[in-house]
Design a protein around this motif. Structure first.
Motif, PDB file in Angstrom:
ATOM      1  N   MET A   1      10.411   8.513  41.139  1.00  0.00           N
ATOM      2  CA  MET A   1      11.520   7.667  40.744  1.00  0.00           C
ATOM      3  C   MET A   1      11.484   7.500  39.232  1.00  0.00           C
ATOM      4  N   SER A   2      12.631   7.594  38.591  1.00  0.00           N
ATOM      5  CA  SER A   2      12.688   7.409  37.151  1.00  0.00           C
ATOM      6  C   SER A   2      12.378   5.960  36.807  1.00  0.00           C
ATOM      7  N   ASP A   3      12.036   5.730  35.533  1.00  0.00           N
ATOM      8  CA  ASP A   3      11.796   4.362  35.099  1.00  0.00           C
ATOM      9  C   ASP A   3      13.023   3.497  35.325  1.00  0.00           C
ATOM     10  N   ASP A   4      14.216   4.068  35.080  1.00  0.00           N
ATOM     11  CA  ASP A   4      15.451   3.317  35.314  1.00  0.00           C
ATOM     12  C   ASP A   4      15.613   2.974  36.789  1.00  0.00           C
ATOM     13  N   GLY A   5      15.280   3.936  37.650  1.00  0.00           N
ATOM     14  CA  GLY A   5      15.377   3.690  39.087  1.00  0.00           C
ATOM     15  C   GLY A   5      14.394   2.630  39.540  1.00  0.00           C
ATOM     16  N   TYR A   6      13.173   2.692  39.022  1.00  0.00           N
ATOM     17  CA  TYR A   6      12.175   1.680  39.366  1.00  0.00           C
ATOM     18  C   TYR A   6      12.630   0.304  38.893  1.00  0.00           C
ATOM     19  N   ARG A   7      13.127   0.244  37.667  1.00  0.00           N
ATOM     20  CA  ARG A   7      13.580  -1.033  37.108  1.00  0.00           C
ATOM     21  C   ARG A   7      14.695  -1.640  37.963  1.00  0.00           C
ATOM     22  N   ALA A   8      15.647  -0.797  38.375  1.00  0.00           N
ATOM     23  CA  ALA A   8      16.755  -1.286  39.198  1.00  0.00           C
ATOM     24  C   ALA A   8      16.237  -1.830  40.531  1.00  0.00           C
ATOM     25  N   GLY A   9      15.270  -1.148  41.116  1.00  0.00           N
ATOM     26  CA  GLY A   9      14.700  -1.621  42.380  1.00  0.00           C
ATOM     27  C   GLY A   9      13.959  -2.932  42.204  1.00  0.00           C
ATOM     28  N   ALA A  10      13.193  -3.057  41.125  1.00  0.00           N
ATOM     29  CA  ALA A  10      12.461  -4.297  40.863  1.00  0.00           C
ATOM     30  C   ALA A  10      13.424  -5.452  40.610  1.00  0.00           C
ATOM     31  N   VAL A  11      14.514  -5.175  39.886  1.00  0.00           N
ATOM     32  CA  VAL A  11      15.523  -6.210  39.633  1.00  0.00           C
ATOM     33  C   VAL A  11      16.156  -6.653  40.948  1.00  0.00           C
ATOM     34  N   ASP A  12      16.446  -5.701  41.837  1.00  0.00           N
ATOM     35  CA  ASP A  12      17.000  -6.055  43.148  1.00  0.00           C
ATOM     36  C   ASP A  12      16.045  -6.963  43.922  1.00  0.00           C
ATOM     37  N   LEU A  13      14.759  -6.605  43.923  1.00  0.00           N
ATOM     38  CA  LEU A  13      13.780  -7.411  44.649  1.00  0.00           C
ATOM     39  C   LEU A  13      13.727  -8.829  44.083  1.00  0.00           C
ATOM     40  N   LEU A  14      13.727  -8.942  42.765  1.00  0.00           N
ATOM     41  CA  LEU A  14      13.701 -10.265  42.140  1.00  0.00           C
ATOM     42  C   LEU A  14      15.015 -11.015  42.376  1.00  0.00           C
ATOM     43  N   GLY A  15      16.126 -10.290  42.390  1.00  0.00           N
ATOM     44  CA  GLY A  15      17.408 -10.926  42.687  1.00  0.00           C
ATOM     45  C   GLY A  15      17.441 -11.502  44.082  1.00  0.00           C
ATOM     46  N   ILE A  16      16.883 -10.772  45.041  1.00  0.00           N
ATOM     47  CA  ILE A  16      16.782 -11.279  46.416  1.00  0.00           C
ATOM     48  C   ILE A  16      15.934 -12.540  46.454  1.00  0.00           C
ATOM     49  N   LEU A  17      14.801 -12.501  45.759  1.00  0.00           N
ATOM     50  CA  LEU A  17      13.914 -13.668  45.757  1.00  0.00           C
ATOM     51  C   LEU A  17      14.598 -14.884  45.153  1.00  0.00           C
ATOM     52  N   ALA A  18      15.316 -14.673  44.048  1.00  0.00           N
ATOM     53  CA  ALA A  18      15.986 -15.783  43.385  1.00  0.00           C
ATOM     54  C   ALA A  18      17.036 -16.400  44.292  1.00  0.00           C
ATOM     55  N   TYR A  19      17.868 -15.558  44.899  1.00  0.00           N
ATOM     56  CA  TYR A  19      18.910 -16.106  45.765  1.00  0.00           C
ATOM     57  C   TYR A  19      18.304 -16.699  47.032  1.00  0.00           C
ATOM     58  N   GLY A  20      17.225 -16.093  47.507  1.00  0.00           N
ATOM     59  CA  GLY A  20      16.542 -16.642  48.668  1.00  0.00           C
ATOM     60  C   GLY A  20      15.979 -18.028  48.391  1.00  0.00           C
ATOM     61  N   ALA A  21      15.399 -18.224  47.201  1.00  0.00           N
ATOM     62  CA  ALA A  21      14.874 -19.537  46.836  1.00  0.00           C
ATOM     63  C   ALA A  21      15.998 -20.558  46.718  1.00  0.00           C
ATOM     64  N   LEU A  22      17.106 -20.131  46.150  1.00  0.00           N
ATOM     65  CA  LEU A  22      18.249 -21.034  45.979  1.00  0.00           C
ATOM     66  C   LEU A  22      18.804 -21.478  47.330  1.00  0.00           C
ATOM     67  N   THR A  23      18.991 -20.526  48.233  1.00  0.00           N
ATOM     68  CA  THR A  23      19.529 -20.882  49.550  1.00  0.00           C
ATOM     69  C   THR A  23      18.512 -21.654  50.376  1.00  0.00           C
ATOM     70  N   ALA A  24      17.220 -21.355  50.194  1.00  0.00           N
ATOM     71  CA  ALA A  24      16.194 -22.117  50.905  1.00  0.00           C
ATOM     72  C   ALA A  24      16.215 -23.577  50.466  1.00  0.00           C
ATOM     73  N   PHE A  25      16.397 -23.806  49.171  1.00  0.00           N
ATOM     74  CA  PHE A  25      16.516 -25.183  48.678  1.00  0.00           C
ATOM     75  C   PHE A  25      17.675 -25.895  49.364  1.00  0.00           C
ATOM     76  N   GLU A  26      18.827 -25.233  49.428  1.00  0.00           N
ATOM     77  CA  GLU A  26      20.004 -25.851  50.023  1.00  0.00           C
ATOM     78  C   GLU A  26      19.777 -26.174  51.499  1.00  0.00           C
ATOM     79  N   ARG A  27      19.208 -25.230  52.236  1.00  0.00           N
ATOM     80  CA  ARG A  27      19.034 -25.431  53.680  1.00  0.00           C
ATOM     81  C   ARG A  27      17.970 -26.470  53.986  1.00  0.00           C
ATOM     82  N   LEU A  28      16.860 -26.452  53.252  1.00  0.00           N
ATOM     83  CA  LEU A  28      15.816 -27.441  53.485  1.00  0.00           C
ATOM     84  C   LEU A  28      16.294 -28.845  53.127  1.00  0.00           C
TER      85      LEU A  28
END
Length: 221
Positions: A1-28
């Motif tokens: 995987m290119s560095d750009d491809g890796y970066r995009a995947g890592a950003v996606d993973l962090l984006g999921i975590l961020a939105y997951g934390a936000l929605t978890a706050f709301e639901r809890l």
């Protein structure tokens, strides 16, 4: 995987975590409003507040990559909101089981993906997903509830099966829709990943972990 491809995947993973934390706050926070006792309300409100700290940590990590957290979260609004729309709890106990079983399934998936990112990102993923105190609280609450009302166990067992089916579908949709995220799992010549058999085994592990969680709650999977 290119560095750009890796970066995009890592950003996606962090984006999921961020939105997951936000929605978890709301639901809890919503669940805390219907808690049966003041002690229960404080417990959930405390855990909910912690999600904002997780959101901030992920935001800071993204900022260090010159990525704005709102942009990183945007692709995951629709699938997350759809999942939560399909699995809206009807009462206190369904909310607890969802927080343990549904969120637990998603957390296992993110940990699997995190095996293919750098150590700093991987450590952050595990830090954000750690929730031992909440899990112990939920197990105690659900077990006590089903002891007091044996019929509750049957209803919550059916609810848990529905949750894992929806969570599995969501994980597969996200993996299919986000090529960069999928590439973290499958890898390329310079970044080895999982082959199809390994990915199948991964989903088997996710289901096995779900079965274990249901047993911890005293429910049938």
């Amino acid at each position: 995987m290119s560095d750009d491809g890796y970066r995009a995947g890592a950003v996606d993973l962090l984006g999921i975590l961020a939105y997951g934390a936000l929605t978890a706050f709301e639901r809890l926070a919503e669940d805390a409003q219907i808690a049966p006792t003041l002690t229960d309300k404080v417990q959930l409100a405390t855990v909910a507040a912690r999600q904002i700290g997780h959101f901030t940590s992920v935001s800071d990590q993204l900022a260090g990559m010159d990525v704005e957290v709102m942009a990183a979260m945007e692709p995951f609004h629709a699938p997350f909101d759809a999942f939560h729309g399909y699995t809206k709890p009807k009462d206190w106990y369904e909310g607890l089981v969802k927080a343990y079983v549904g969120d637990g399934f998603a957390a296992d998936f993110y940990r699997e993906v995190a095996a293919f990112v750098d150590a700093d990102t991987r450590n952050l993923v595990h830090e954000v997903l750690a929730a031992e105190d909440l899990h112990a609280f939920i197990v105690a609450q659900v077990r006590q509830g089903t002891q007091n009302d044996p019929k509750l166990a049957g209803r919550l067992s059916l609810w848990g099966r529905r949750l894992v089916g929806e969570a599995l579908s969501q994980a597969q949709r996200v993996a299919a829709d986000r090529d960069a995220l999928t590439s973290l799992l499958t890898g390329t010549v310079d970044r080895p990943g999982m082959d199809l058999a390994a990915i199948s085994r991964m989903f088997s592990r996710l289901v096995a972990n779900h079965t274990k969680r249901m047993a911890e709650l005293g429910l049938q999977s």
